[in-house]
Every structure is written in structure tokens, then in C-alpha cells.
Scaffold this motif. Structure first.
Motif, PDB file in Angstrom:
ATOM      1  N   LEU A 154       0.558  -1.281   0.071  1.00  0.00           N
ATOM      2  CA  LEU A 154       0.027   0.032  -0.110  1.00  0.00           C
ATOM      3  C   LEU A 154       0.716   1.169  -0.040  1.00  0.00           C
ATOM      4  N   ARG A 155       1.946   1.225   0.755  1.00  0.00           N
ATOM      5  CA  ARG A 155       2.932   2.292   0.813  1.00  0.00           C
ATOM      6  C   ARG A 155       3.285   2.691  -0.727  1.00  0.00           C
ATOM      7  N   GLU A 156       3.690   1.390  -1.430  1.00  0.00           N
ATOM      8  CA  GLU A 156       4.211   1.536  -2.709  1.00  0.00           C
ATOM      9  C   GLU A 156       3.340   2.074  -3.788  1.00  0.00           C
ATOM     10  N   LEU A 157       1.916   1.853  -3.854  1.00  0.00           N
ATOM     11  CA  LEU A 157       0.932   2.233  -4.427  1.00  0.00           C
ATOM     12  C   LEU A 157       0.501   3.856  -4.297  1.00  0.00           C
ATOM     13  N   ILE A 158       0.363   4.116  -2.987  1.00  0.00           N
ATOM     14  CA  ILE A 158       0.181   5.381  -2.495  1.00  0.00           C
ATOM     15  C   ILE A 158       1.466   6.343  -2.974  1.00  0.00           C
ATOM     16  N   SER A 159       2.774   5.784  -2.861  1.00  0.00           N
ATOM     17  CA  SER A 159       3.887   6.915  -3.404  1.00  0.00           C
ATOM     18  C   SER A 159       3.768   6.886  -4.891  1.00  0.00           C
ATOM     19  N   ASN A 160       3.448   5.874  -5.713  1.00  0.00           N
ATOM     20  CA  ASN A 160       3.216   6.121  -7.020  1.00  0.00           C
ATOM     21  C   ASN A 160       2.044   7.178  -7.555  1.00  0.00           C
ATOM     22  N   ALA A 161       0.817   6.954  -6.729  1.00  0.00           N
ATOM     23  CA  ALA A 161      -0.144   7.850  -6.735  1.00  0.00           C
ATOM     24  C   ALA A 161       0.527   9.519  -6.669  1.00  0.00           C
ATOM     25  N   SER A 162       1.108   9.579  -5.438  1.00  0.00           N
ATOM     26  CA  SER A 162       1.585  10.806  -5.083  1.00  0.00           C
ATOM     27  C   SER A 162       2.499  11.495  -6.214  1.00  0.00           C
ATOM     28  N   ASP A 163       3.153  10.660  -6.918  1.00  0.00           N
ATOM     29  CA  ASP A 163       4.204  11.093  -7.865  1.00  0.00           C
ATOM     30  C   ASP A 163       3.299  11.760  -8.954  1.00  0.00           C
ATOM     31  N   ALA A 164       2.319  10.843  -9.214  1.00  0.00           N
ATOM     32  CA  ALA A 164       1.269  11.223 -10.305  1.00  0.00           C
ATOM     33  C   ALA A 164       0.662  12.497 -10.119  1.00  0.00           C
ATOM     34  N   LEU A 165       0.319  12.943  -8.829  1.00  0.00           N
ATOM     35  CA  LEU A 165      -0.347  14.109  -8.716  1.00  0.00           C
ATOM     36  C   LEU A 165       0.752  15.106  -8.586  1.00  0.00           C
ATOM     37  N   ASP A 166       1.939  15.003  -8.132  1.00  0.00           N
ATOM     38  CA  ASP A 166       2.983  15.992  -8.301  1.00  0.00           C
ATOM     39  C   ASP A 166       3.367  16.607  -9.531  1.00  0.00           C
ATOM     40  N   LYS A 167       3.263  15.471 -10.619  1.00  0.00           N
ATOM     41  CA  LYS A 167       3.394  15.583 -11.925  1.00  0.00           C
ATOM     42  C   LYS A 167       2.343  16.481 -12.507  1.00  0.00           C
ATOM     43  N   MET A 168       1.030  16.069 -12.301  1.00  0.00           N
ATOM     44  CA  MET A 168      -0.284  16.825 -12.717  1.00  0.00           C
ATOM     45  C   MET A 168      -0.153  18.364 -12.331  1.00  0.00           C
ATOM     46  N   ARG A 169       0.265  18.527 -11.202  1.00  0.00           N
ATOM     47  CA  ARG A 169       0.176  19.956 -10.608  1.00  0.00           C
ATOM     48  C   ARG A 169       1.197  20.910 -11.276  1.00  0.00           C
ATOM     49  N   LEU A 170       2.505  20.135 -11.412  1.00  0.00           N
ATOM     50  CA  LEU A 170       3.543  20.849 -12.365  1.00  0.00           C
ATOM     51  C   LEU A 170       2.953  21.101 -13.688  1.00  0.00           C
ATOM     52  N   ASP A 177      -5.992   7.934  -8.003  1.00  0.00           N
ATOM     53  CA  ASP A 177      -5.720   9.425  -8.012  1.00  0.00           C
ATOM     54  C   ASP A 177      -6.268   9.960  -9.308  1.00  0.00           C
ATOM     55  N   ASN A 178      -6.077  11.252  -9.199  1.00  0.00           N
ATOM     56  CA  ASN A 178      -6.615  12.212 -10.321  1.00  0.00           C
ATOM     57  C   ASN A 178      -5.528  12.802 -10.872  1.00  0.00           C
ATOM     58  N   GLY A 179      -4.282  12.200 -10.718  1.00  0.00           N
ATOM     59  CA  GLY A 179      -3.187  12.683 -11.252  1.00  0.00           C
ATOM     60  C   GLY A 179      -2.800  12.740 -12.722  1.00  0.00           C
ATOM     61  N   ILE A 180      -1.587  12.685 -13.245  1.00  0.00           N
ATOM     62  CA  ILE A 180      -1.222  12.830 -14.420  1.00  0.00           C
ATOM     63  C   ILE A 180      -1.626  11.784 -15.529  1.00  0.00           C
ATOM     64  N   GLY A 181      -1.819  10.405 -14.827  1.00  0.00           N
ATOM     65  CA  GLY A 181      -2.234   9.290 -15.752  1.00  0.00           C
ATOM     66  C   GLY A 181      -1.201   8.882 -16.570  1.00  0.00           C
ATOM     67  N   MET A 182      -1.605   7.784 -17.515  1.00  0.00           N
ATOM     68  CA  MET A 182      -0.676   6.964 -18.372  1.00  0.00           C
ATOM     69  C   MET A 182      -1.320   6.941 -19.918  1.00  0.00           C
ATOM     70  N   PHE A 226       6.342  20.512  -6.586  1.00  0.00           N
ATOM     71  CA  PHE A 226       7.321  19.231  -7.254  1.00  0.00           C
ATOM     72  C   PHE A 226       7.730  20.144  -8.566  1.00  0.00           C
ATOM     73  N   ILE A 227       8.995  20.075  -9.036  1.00  0.00           N
ATOM     74  CA  ILE A 227       9.486  20.594 -10.193  1.00  0.00           C
ATOM     75  C   ILE A 227       9.972  19.718 -10.980  1.00  0.00           C
ATOM     76  N   MET A 228      11.208  18.700 -10.448  1.00  0.00           N
ATOM     77  CA  MET A 228      11.644  17.621 -11.142  1.00  0.00           C
ATOM     78  C   MET A 228      12.524  16.470 -10.412  1.00  0.00           C
ATOM     79  N   ASP A 229      12.409  15.383 -10.814  1.00  0.00           N
ATOM     80  CA  ASP A 229      13.026  14.045 -10.272  1.00  0.00           C
ATOM     81  C   ASP A 229      14.524  14.381 -10.660  1.00  0.00           C
TER      82      ASP A 229
END
Length: 615
Positions: free
Chosen positions: A31-47, A79-84, A299-302
Motif C-alpha cells: 500500500l505504501r508503494e501504490l500511494i507513493s506512485n499515486a503521489s508522484d502522479a499528483l506532483d506531475k499533474m500539478r506541475l 488518484d486524479n493525477g497525470i495518468g498514463m 514539485f519541479i523535477m526528479d
């Protein structure tokens, strides 16, 4: 588009097999891994929404939602982030990036226990596959922000997965797990239980910057506080460790945590971590490096390489700058004067932290050095400003110690010893048995044994340490407190040395008597500034054509072979077998240092003929 059934890449199947068969005892981390992936997708969506004005998306309520269905025994994380896109799903989930794959799988096969295997999978950054520890089937639905069509992906974690284009799908990504039956003996809990979900989120994902909600509830499960913005005294080691795992997708705790704040004309906060093991791709050309860059919590960049020097590429973490543009590019960052100042401060802080670790916990520092020492030594070439500090951090092998610092070497130096002696080579055994070390060992002088390829380069750049010159045992004339060979002895061998110089002119530039040999007949040494044979070989392997370097043949005037050769030459200088003897002496010296003969078959024939005559 109809539904396709595709096969996993062979390497992916092997990793999935390990996951499905529950190699990791703590299954909660899926669950930590899936939430972490979702968080990354939201970071990218906001940027994307801040920097791309053409994209039409609603970012007013970016969040992560967890929904459990006890009757169907499913758990969905959306999540409602950047998607694929369809192609991104295939490349990111259906296959594993090729960089380092073979190496990781080799280590996995060699891993002696489940814990080691799990650690390696964590290094590889394939947290999505951890879902198969708890699920019989995983369904993913996603739509890239700004696009109209979506994609569905589904697999049981065996050999294949199904992928299908969807006319409609919500923006972002949802992952639905069809859960295995509860089995507490196997640490497999009921992941539809609300208390269990809350417990996992609180323990592993409390710091995630986006609200994590149970379906149908408004109150977030997490506090959403940026760890780097909180005072150090308010953050527990466990919180730091979980944040590191979120950042790195590593499954082990970091070795060291560095929390710092920069004030003045350019304000920033930094939270850095030294991992406990090297990433598999640390020495690959396309290996990831750098830290995450934020500007005022955005978030700006990895992998921002401009903030961390190449030799500290293993450092993970976050830098949150207060005064940068959201549109700043990697190219601009490389030139930005303030970023260069931050980079220098971060490097100095990491090095001072490592210095403190070395002083406080030698065993822990030894672990660090065994994992990252090769990379750190690159700093001796790249970062002259911090060279002294890097030299103090360096651990090396020597003829007297399995691991020694230069400071410890200097403290052990013999009375009258002026220089720090070292020898480079391909292996410890080759260096230890080299004739170059004979006189040093006879006198009890310690010699550093340098076998990393990078050692060949940095010792040419570093002239001294603590006022002591670094001197190669295999180059130049060495001063071991004795004078040159006596004039009478030099005169006795003058004709032989001159004749050998002519005979071996194609291979050597000089033949002289040696002060470094005690038991061997001969050795080959370089001039003070000659390139070493190992470095020459490295350059040739990289396709660089170098002019051939002729070196010096040194003879031991006390060895029976050398005195016998002198006597034979004095008796009959025209004897044709003397030329063969000269070739053999040179060949033996070349082989003794691990060199390669130009004509091995000729050497063995000459040697066999010579042996036959003695029988």
C-alpha cells in the motif's frame, strides 16, 4: 481497439514469481508503494497544470482515494493525477527498464535468503509488483491528462497481462487488487479492514503532501506535513526512514539522514539521505542520480543533477528552494549561480556528515565505504576544492592492513620514510606478488594496494597528503634510504646494460641496475610521468589509440641469472643464445607484473629449448 494479451518480459516474470511467492514478510508495504506512485502522479499533474497553460484539467481537488469492498474482497487505490497513455502502461508496467536488469537478476539468483532478495527488488524500484504479494489479480485503469481515451491493464501475475483501450475513463490512475484470502501466519492481513488501512497509511504515508481519503469521507487519513519544512526535533527517525523509502522506492532504512536549512540571499530547505546500499545502476551510463527539486512545496523535477556532484550521485533527498521559477529547466539550473552555491553547500554538508560518521562508528562507515567508496574516489578528480576532506574519508587496502585511512598510514610510517608508497594493479594478489615490492617489504615499508580502475586516475592528480609525496613503487627511481649501486658495481655491469639496451630497443628505452629488487632477477618500471600499463589497457578498451609507451628494464645485480648473463656476455658477446636469454629476461619481468607478451608462442619455445639444454 480489442483486448490484447501480451507476455511479460522474461526478467519481469522472474521478479513477479518472487513477489507472488511472498518473499517479503512485511506485506503491508504494497500500500505504501501504490500511494507513493499515486503521489508522484499528483506532483506531475500539478506541475503540468502550472507550466502548460494549454492543458485543460481540473486541479482544484487533487487527492488519493482508498476504497475497500469487503464483499468482493477488493481494494482500490485511485488518484486524479497525470495518468498514463497506452504505450506508457506497456513500457512502465509490462516491462522493466533494461538498464542493469541482468545484473540485478544475477544478484537475485545469488541471494541466499528472502530478505536479501527483497532488498534487491527494492533497489530495482519495482514497487508496483509488490501488489502480487497480496492479490490474485490486479486491474489498472488509467487516462492521461488532456487525452480522451483511457487504457485498462489486468494480470494475475503469471506469464501474461491483458491490455485494452477504453473510450472513457476518469483522469488519473486506479489500481484494484483482488485480494488473496487472509492468512495471518503468512503475515497476510485483511486489507479491506478500515483499521488496517488507517494503520498502514499513518505508519508509512503520513507525510505524503496530498490528502489520502477513504472513499466517501472528506477527512484525510494523513497529516500532509512536508517533513523537510518541520523542525528536526519534531520528526522521528521512523518518519525520516519512511520518507526516504517513499523517495527512493528502497525497502531498507537509510544509513544517514541530513536535515539542513539555508538562509540569506537564497533560502532553501534540504532533506538528504545516504542509502545503506549502492543502487544497481550507480555505474551505468543512464543510471539515475540527483535529488528531487521543489519550489515553495511545488514539485519541479526528479533527479535534479545540478544540485549534487557526480561523485555523490547515490545521495537521495529533496531540496525545496524559495526563489526559483516554476518553469526552470535543467539547462538553466546548470548555469544558475545560486544553484551552484547550494550544490557546494550540500556537498560540504554530506562530506562533513561522513567525516563525523567515520569518527563515531568505524564499522558503519566501513559499510558505507564498501558500497560507495568507488564513487567517492571520483571526487578526488572532480572536486579539487574538497580534495583534502575526501582524502581523509578515503579507505584503502595496503600490505599491512585490509582497510586503512591515509592518516593511519602516515602514523605507521617508518623512521626515515619520506613518501607514501602505493602500487596500482588489477588485483591484490597480483600487486602483493609483484617484484616491485620486494625491497619495500624487506625494509618493512607499507605499500598501498590500489586495484579500483579509478585509482589509476586519481593518484596521478593527487601529489601529496599531509606533506608526504605519493610515490608509485613501480615508477621512477625509488629512494629507500640507500644510495645508487656502487660505482664499481655499475662499471662491472656497464657493458651488459649497454648491450641489453640495444637488443631490447624495440621494447624498452633503458636498462639499468635496480635498488627495488631483492629476490627477483628483473622488473619493468615506468618513468615518473609515464602512463601505467593498466591505465593504457583501460584507454585501449575504450577505443582510444595511444602511442606505445616504452618502459625501463631494471636488473638485480645480486641475482645469479643476472651475474651469469654478465659473465657469459663478457666471455663471448657474439653468442647467438645470449639474445634469446635477453628476450627471456624481459618476458619474465613482463609476466611478473601481469603484463601480456607480444609473442607468447616464441617465448614458450625459447623457454622450452633453454630448459631442454639443462636436462
Amino acid at each position: 481497439m480489442s483486448k490484447e494479451t501480451l507476455e511479460f518480459q522474461a526478467e519481469t516474470r522472474q521478479l513477479l514469481h518472487l513477489m507472488v511467492h511472498s518473499i517479503y514478510s512485511n506485506k503491508d508495504i504494497f500500500l505504501r508503494e501504490l500511494i507513493s506512485n499515486a503521489s508522484d502522479a499528483l506532483d506531475k499533474m500539478r506541475l503540468e497544470s502550472l507550466t502548460n497553460k494549454e492543458i485543460q484539467v481540473d486541479t482544484s481537488d487533487l487527492h488519493i482515494e482508498v476504497e475497500a469492498d469487503k464483499d468482493k474482497r477488493t481494494l482500490t487505490i485511485r488518484d486524479n493525477g497525470i495518468g498514463m497513455t497506452h504505450d506508457e502502461v506497456v513500457s512502465l508496467i509490462g516491462t522493466i527498464a533494461k538498464s542493469g536488469t541482468a545484473e540485478v537478476l544475477r544478484k537475485l539468483r545469488e541471494a541466499s535468503d528472502a530478505g536479501a532478495s527483497a532488498e534487491l527488488i527494492g533497489q530495482f524500484g519495482v514497487g508496483f509488483y509488490s501488489t502480487f504479494m497480496v492479490a490474485d489479480k490486479v486491474t489498472l485503469v488509467t487516462r492521461k491528462a488532456g487525452e480522451s481515451a483511457g487504457t485498462s491493464w489486468e494480470s494475475t501475475g503469471e506469464g501474461t497481462y491483458e491490455i485494452e483501450a477504453l473510450d472513457e475513463a476518469p483522469q488519473g490512475t486506479s489500481v484494484t487488487l483482488h485480494l488473496k484470502p487472509e492468512d495471518r501466519e503468512d503475515q497476510l492481513f485483511d486489507y479491506t479492514a478500515e483499521w488496517k488501512i488507517r494503520e498502514i497509511v499513518k505508519r508509512y504515508s503520513d507525510f505524503i503532501a496530498w490528502p489520502i481519503r477513504m472513499a466517501g469521507e472528506d477527512q484525510p487519513l494523513n497529516s500532509m506535513k512536508a517533513l523537510w519544512a518541520r523542525p528536526r526535533g519534531e520528526v522521528t527517525p521512523e518518519e525520516y526512514h519512511e520518507f526516504y523509502k517513499h523517495l527512493s522506492h528502497d525497502w531498507t532504512d537509510p544509513l544517514e539522514t541530513i536535515h539542513m536549512k539555508g538562509e540569506g540571499t537564497f533560502e532553501y530547505e534540504a532533506l538528504l539521505f545516504v542509502p545503506s546500499h549502492a543502487p544497481f545502476d550507480m555505474f551505468t551510463r543512464d543510471g539515475k542520480r540527483g535529488v528531487q527539486l521543489y519550489v515553495k512545496r511545488v514539485f519541479i523535477m526528479d533527479d535534479c543533477e545540478a544540485l549534487v556532484p557526480q561523485y555523490l550521485r547515490f545521495v537521495k533527498g529533496v531540496v525545496d528552494a524559495h526563489d526559483l521559477s516554476l518553469n526552470i529547466s535543467r539547462e538553466i539550473l546548470q548555469q544558475d549561480r545560486q544553484i551552484q552555491v547550494v550544490r557546494r553547500r550540500l556537498a560540504k554538508k554530506v562530506l562533513s556528515t561522513l567525516k563525523d560518521l567515520k569518527a563515531a562508528d568505524a564499522e558503519k562507515y566501513g559499510t558505507f565505504w564498501s558500497e560507495f567508496g568507488r564513487a567517492v574516489k571520483e571526487g578526488l578528480i572532480e572536486d579539487p576544492d574538497n580534495r583534502e576532506q575526501l582524502l581523509d574519508l578515503t579507505l584503502l587496502t595496503s600490505t599491512a592492513a585490509e582497510s586503512t585511512s591515509l592518516r593511519e598510514y602516515v602514523e605507521r610510517m617508518k623512521d626515515g620514510q619520506k613518501d607514501i608508497y602505493y602500487m596500482t594493479g588489477e588485483s591484490r594478489a597480483m600487486v602483493e606478488h609483484s617484484p616491485h615490492l620486494e625491497a619495500f617489504l624487506a625494509k618493512g615499508y607499507e605499500v598501498l594496494i590500489l586495484t579500483d580502475p579509478i585509482d589509476e586516475v586519481w593518484v596521478e592528480q593527487v601529489a601529496e597528503y599531509d606533506g608526504k609525496t605519493l610515490q608509485s613503487a613501480a615508477k621512477g627511481k625509488v629512494d629507500l634510504g640507500e644510495s645508487e649501486p656502487p660505482a664499481e658495481q655499475a662499471a662491472d655491469f656497464a657493458e651488459l646494460l649497454s648491450w641489453l639496451g640495444e637488443k631490447l630497443a624495440e621494447d624498452v628505452k633503458e636498462v639499468r641496475l635496480s635498488t627495488r629488487l631483492t629476490t627477483s632477477a628483473a622488473c619493468i618500471v615506468g618513468d615518473e610521468h609515464d602512463i601505467t600499463p593498466t591505465l593504457e589497457k583501460m584507454y585501449r578498451a575504450m577505443g582510444q589509440q595511444l602511442p606505445r609507451t616504452k618502459r625501463i628494464l631494471e636488473l638485480n645485480p645480486d641475482h645469479p641469472l643476472v651475474t651469469g648473463l654478465r659473465t657469459a656476455h663478457a666471455a663471448n658477446a657474439d653468442d647467438p643464445t645470449l639474445g634469446e636469454a635477453a628476450e627471456l629476461v624481459y618476458g619474465m619481468a613482463l609476466l611478473a607484473e601481469g603484463g601480456e607478451l607480444a609473442d607468447p608462442s616464441r617465448f614458450t619455445r625459447l623457454l622450452a629449448d633453454r630448459l631442454a639444454r639443462t636436462l
